[in-house]
Write a protein that holds these residues in place. Structure first.
Motif, PDB file in Angstrom:
ATOM      1  N   GLN A 304       1.879  -5.703 -14.280  1.00  0.00           N
ATOM      2  CA  GLN A 304       0.696  -4.958 -14.702  1.00  0.00           C
ATOM      3  C   GLN A 304       0.778  -3.505 -14.200  1.00  0.00           C
ATOM      4  OE1 GLN A 304       0.375  -7.951 -12.980  1.00  0.00           O
ATOM      5  NE2 GLN A 304       0.235  -9.105 -14.896  1.00  0.00           N
ATOM      6  N   ARG A 305       0.160  -2.613 -14.939  1.00  0.00           N
ATOM      7  CA  ARG A 305       0.114  -1.210 -14.527  1.00  0.00           C
ATOM      8  C   ARG A 305      -0.871  -1.033 -13.380  1.00  0.00           C
ATOM      9  NH1 ARG A 305       0.579   2.780 -19.765  1.00  0.00           N
ATOM     10  NH2 ARG A 305       2.328   1.739 -20.776  1.00  0.00           N
ATOM     11  N   PHE A 306      -0.563  -0.061 -12.513  1.00  0.00           N
ATOM     12  CA  PHE A 306      -1.424   0.230 -11.368  1.00  0.00           C
ATOM     13  C   PHE A 306      -1.265   1.710 -11.056  1.00  0.00           C
ATOM     14  CE2 PHE A 306      -1.391   0.265  -6.510  1.00  0.00           C
ATOM     15  CZ  PHE A 306      -2.754   0.538  -6.428  1.00  0.00           C
ATOM     16  N   ALA A 307      -2.366   2.452 -11.141  1.00  0.00           N
ATOM     17  CA  ALA A 307      -2.308   3.910 -10.984  1.00  0.00           C
ATOM     18  C   ALA A 307      -1.764   4.331  -9.619  1.00  0.00           C
ATOM     19  CB  ALA A 307      -3.696   4.505 -11.209  1.00  0.00           C
ATOM     20  N   GLY A 308      -1.997   3.522  -8.617  1.00  0.00           N
ATOM     21  CA  GLY A 308      -1.558   3.884  -7.262  1.00  0.00           C
ATOM     22  C   GLY A 308      -0.233   3.266  -6.861  1.00  0.00           C
ATOM     23  N   TYR A 309       0.637   3.027  -7.843  1.00  0.00           N
ATOM     24  CA  TYR A 309       1.894   2.317  -7.553  1.00  0.00           C
ATOM     25  C   TYR A 309       2.811   3.093  -6.608  1.00  0.00           C
ATOM     26  CZ  TYR A 309       4.069   5.481 -10.890  1.00  0.00           C
ATOM     27  OH  TYR A 309       4.516   6.604 -11.527  1.00  0.00           O
ATOM     28  N   GLN A 310       2.644   4.410  -6.491  1.00  0.00           N
ATOM     29  CA  GLN A 310       3.498   5.159  -5.553  1.00  0.00           C
ATOM     30  C   GLN A 310       3.254   4.727  -4.107  1.00  0.00           C
ATOM     31  OE1 GLN A 310       3.321   9.406  -6.063  1.00  0.00           O
ATOM     32  NE2 GLN A 310       4.438   9.362  -8.000  1.00  0.00           N
ATOM     33  N   SER A 311       2.056   4.238  -3.844  1.00  0.00           N
ATOM     34  CA  SER A 311       1.768   3.740  -2.494  1.00  0.00           C
ATOM     35  C   SER A 311       2.557   2.471  -2.202  1.00  0.00           C
ATOM     36  CB  SER A 311       0.264   3.464  -2.345  1.00  0.00           C
ATOM     37  OG  SER A 311      -0.144   2.427  -3.236  1.00  0.00           O
ATOM     38  N   GLU A 312       3.015   1.782  -3.248  1.00  0.00           N
ATOM     39  CA  GLU A 312       3.866   0.606  -3.082  1.00  0.00           C
ATOM     40  C   GLU A 312       5.326   1.020  -2.899  1.00  0.00           C
ATOM     41  OE1 GLU A 312       1.374  -2.563  -5.850  1.00  0.00           O
ATOM     42  OE2 GLU A 312       2.735  -1.143  -6.825  1.00  0.00           O
ATOM     43  N   ILE A 313       5.733   2.062  -3.604  1.00  0.00           N
ATOM     44  CA  ILE A 313       7.110   2.545  -3.478  1.00  0.00           C
ATOM     45  C   ILE A 313       7.395   3.003  -2.058  1.00  0.00           C
ATOM     46  CG2 ILE A 313       8.743   4.346  -4.220  1.00  0.00           C
ATOM     47  CD1 ILE A 313       7.446   4.274  -6.961  1.00  0.00           C
ATOM     48  N   VAL A 314       6.449   3.751  -1.474  1.00  0.00           N
ATOM     49  CA  VAL A 314       6.669   4.306  -0.141  1.00  0.00           C
ATOM     50  C   VAL A 314       6.666   3.225   0.941  1.00  0.00           C
ATOM     51  CG1 VAL A 314       4.285   4.801   0.591  1.00  0.00           C
ATOM     52  CG2 VAL A 314       6.140   6.410   1.178  1.00  0.00           C
ATOM     53  N   ARG A 315       6.258   2.018   0.586  1.00  0.00           N
ATOM     54  CA  ARG A 315       6.297   0.882   1.517  1.00  0.00           C
ATOM     55  C   ARG A 315       7.546   0.021   1.316  1.00  0.00           C
ATOM     56  NH1 ARG A 315       1.453  -2.474  -0.140  1.00  0.00           N
ATOM     57  NH2 ARG A 315       2.475  -3.965   1.259  1.00  0.00           N
ATOM     58  N   SER A 316       8.387   0.380   0.347  1.00  0.00           N
ATOM     59  CA  SER A 316       9.496  -0.483  -0.060  1.00  0.00           C
ATOM     60  C   SER A 316      10.840   0.034   0.439  1.00  0.00           C
ATOM     61  CB  SER A 316       9.527  -0.607  -1.579  1.00  0.00           C
ATOM     62  OG  SER A 316       8.287  -1.089  -2.074  1.00  0.00           O
TER      63      SER A 316
END
Length: 437
Positions: A304-316
């Motif tokens: 699913q799309r999520f506008a704040g997905y960059q906050s997930e990238i920086v945790r990965s």
């Protein structure tokens, strides 16, 4: 007393007349001098639609140029040795009008807007005299015609719009005709570049328009094998990611902060990928990832799309960058900019700016046929050389090289484009004329 009063009044009136004349003459001389020094004719200004009003969005783009005219001008980078680029000015329907949609300057294809903006603001490289130019930049936006059905860019109008722009410049000025456009630059920031179609077979059938085949194309599409859609002089550029969004994310979560997600992917992963004209999206690579690793605790997979997905990238730790319709992906830039090791799954992809970004030192490449081995591959890297890869990846110069700024900075994506163009100065009509004399 009356005679004396009249005499003074007459003397006073004469003084004011003389003062007004001197003041008028001084202002006239000042404005004429200022105009002759600071103003040079802009190209195609005669072709502008008279009486048309600029949109608010277009003013946002071009007022930034006017505001900085009074600031100190940046030095012409010594590395480019007086490289000069002339930027055509077109009627607003070719570019400015599209900016009324805010997505136009922020979506993944927006490098066409970003490069135009940066060149407009780079005064010592930009020339207003076309006769001293090495290259001519043609600012036509074709990626902002968003479909009302699915919201994706519809680029069916691209060929006719660019053809019209070329007709305009070739009929008003001699610079296109004298080289057949070989020193002219276009941006084609779409799946298959100047073939202007998202489906590869259709793109290949259509090919690059004849009127662009002699020019230089700045394109996101690139492969390391022969392909009809890159059979033209070109520079591979990164897809556009707003630098502001990266900065905002890193303000909340630092690059070297905690990374509690081992493997991350968010995006289109169809269980049944045969969906458009009988085509398999991403050669079924994403579907295979979903089937094998959905439910694996090491993998954080979201469809699913999520506008704040960059906050997930920086945790990965690892970010999967599989191909879509074309090999390239905006995830490449976002992963690098946010410090997540890109795992590139796109056979034969040609990556942007290899002289500035040592891709083999900051990323992993996994063959499409080996997606079933992803778990083992990434576990091995995590136990061996992950820290070395991250150290290379977190060098600020690496992410800078992939991000476009409104005002060009040394080492950023526009800087890299200009460096690539400098290597193509043999296409400069001006330089060839000088060398032949």
């Amino acid at each position: 007393m009356r005679i004396l009063h009249k005499g003074r009044q007459s003397e006073k009136s004469l003084f004011f007349k003389y003062y007004k004349w001197v003041l008028w003459f001084s202002f006239t001389l000042y404005f004429l001098t200022s105009f002759s020094i600071t103003n040079k004719p802009l190209p195609l200004s005669k072709t502008r639609v008279s009486g048309s009003k600029s949109s608010l969005a277009s003013r946002v783009l071009f007022e930034s140029v006017n505001k900085t005219r009074h600031k100190s001008k940046p030095k012409n980078p010594a590395a480019f040795k007086d490289l000069k680029i002339f930027v055509y000015e077109f009627p607003s329907e070719y570019n400015e009008d599209w900016l009324s949609n805010k997505r136009c300057s922020n979506h993944l294809f927006a490098s066409e807007v970003a490069i135009h903006r940066a060149l407009m603001n780079t005064y010592d490289l930009r020339t207003f005299d076309p006769y001293e130019a090495d290259f001519f930049f043609v600012p036509v936006y074709v990626s902002c015609n968003f479909s009302t059905v699915n919201g994706f860019p519809a680029i069916g109008h691209a060929r006719s719009l660019i053809s019209s722009a070329i007709q305009l410049i070739s009929s008003n000025y001699p610079f296109w005709n004298r080289t057949q456009g070989s020193d002219h630059i276009f941006v084609a920031s779409h799946d298959y570049g100047a073939c202007f179609h998202a489906m590869e077979d259709r793109a290949i059938d259509d090919g690059i328009p004849d009127f662009m085949k002699n020019s230089i194309i700045l394109q996101t599409f690139g492969v390391n094998y022969k392909h009809p859609c890159q059979d033209v002089e070109h520079v591979v550029i990164p897809p556009y990611i707003p630098p502001e969004s990266v900065r905002n994310t890193l303000e909340k979560a630092p690059l070297t902060g905690k990374r509690d997600i081992m493997v991350f992917f968010r995006g289109k992963m169809e269980v049944h990928p045969k969906n458009v004209s009988g085509k398999f999206y991403g050669k079924k690579v994403r579907t295979e990832i979903w089937r094998r690793y959905n439910g694996d605790r090491r993998f954080y997979l979201q469809r699913q799309r999520f506008a704040g997905y960059q906050s997930e990238i920086v945790r990965s730790v690892f970010c999967l960058c599989p191909l879509g319709w074309a090999p390239w992906s905006p995830r490449l830039v976002e992963s690098v900019a946010l410090g997540c090791v890109p795992v590139i799954i796109a056979d034969g992809i040609q990556l942007p700016f290899p002289s500035a970004v040592k891709w083999s030192e900051i990323s992993l490449t996994v063959a499409e046929r080996d997606v079933g081995k992803l778990g083992r591959i990434l576990e091995h890297v995590a136990k061996t050389n992950l820290s070395t890869i991250q150290k290379n990846l977190w060098d600020p110069a690496v992410s800078k090289a992939l991000l476009f700024n409104a005002h060009m900075q040394e080492g950023d994506a526009t800087w890299q484009v200009l460096g690539s163009l400098y290597k193509k100065l043999d296409r400069s009509y001006k330089r060839s004329r000088v060398s032949s004399q």
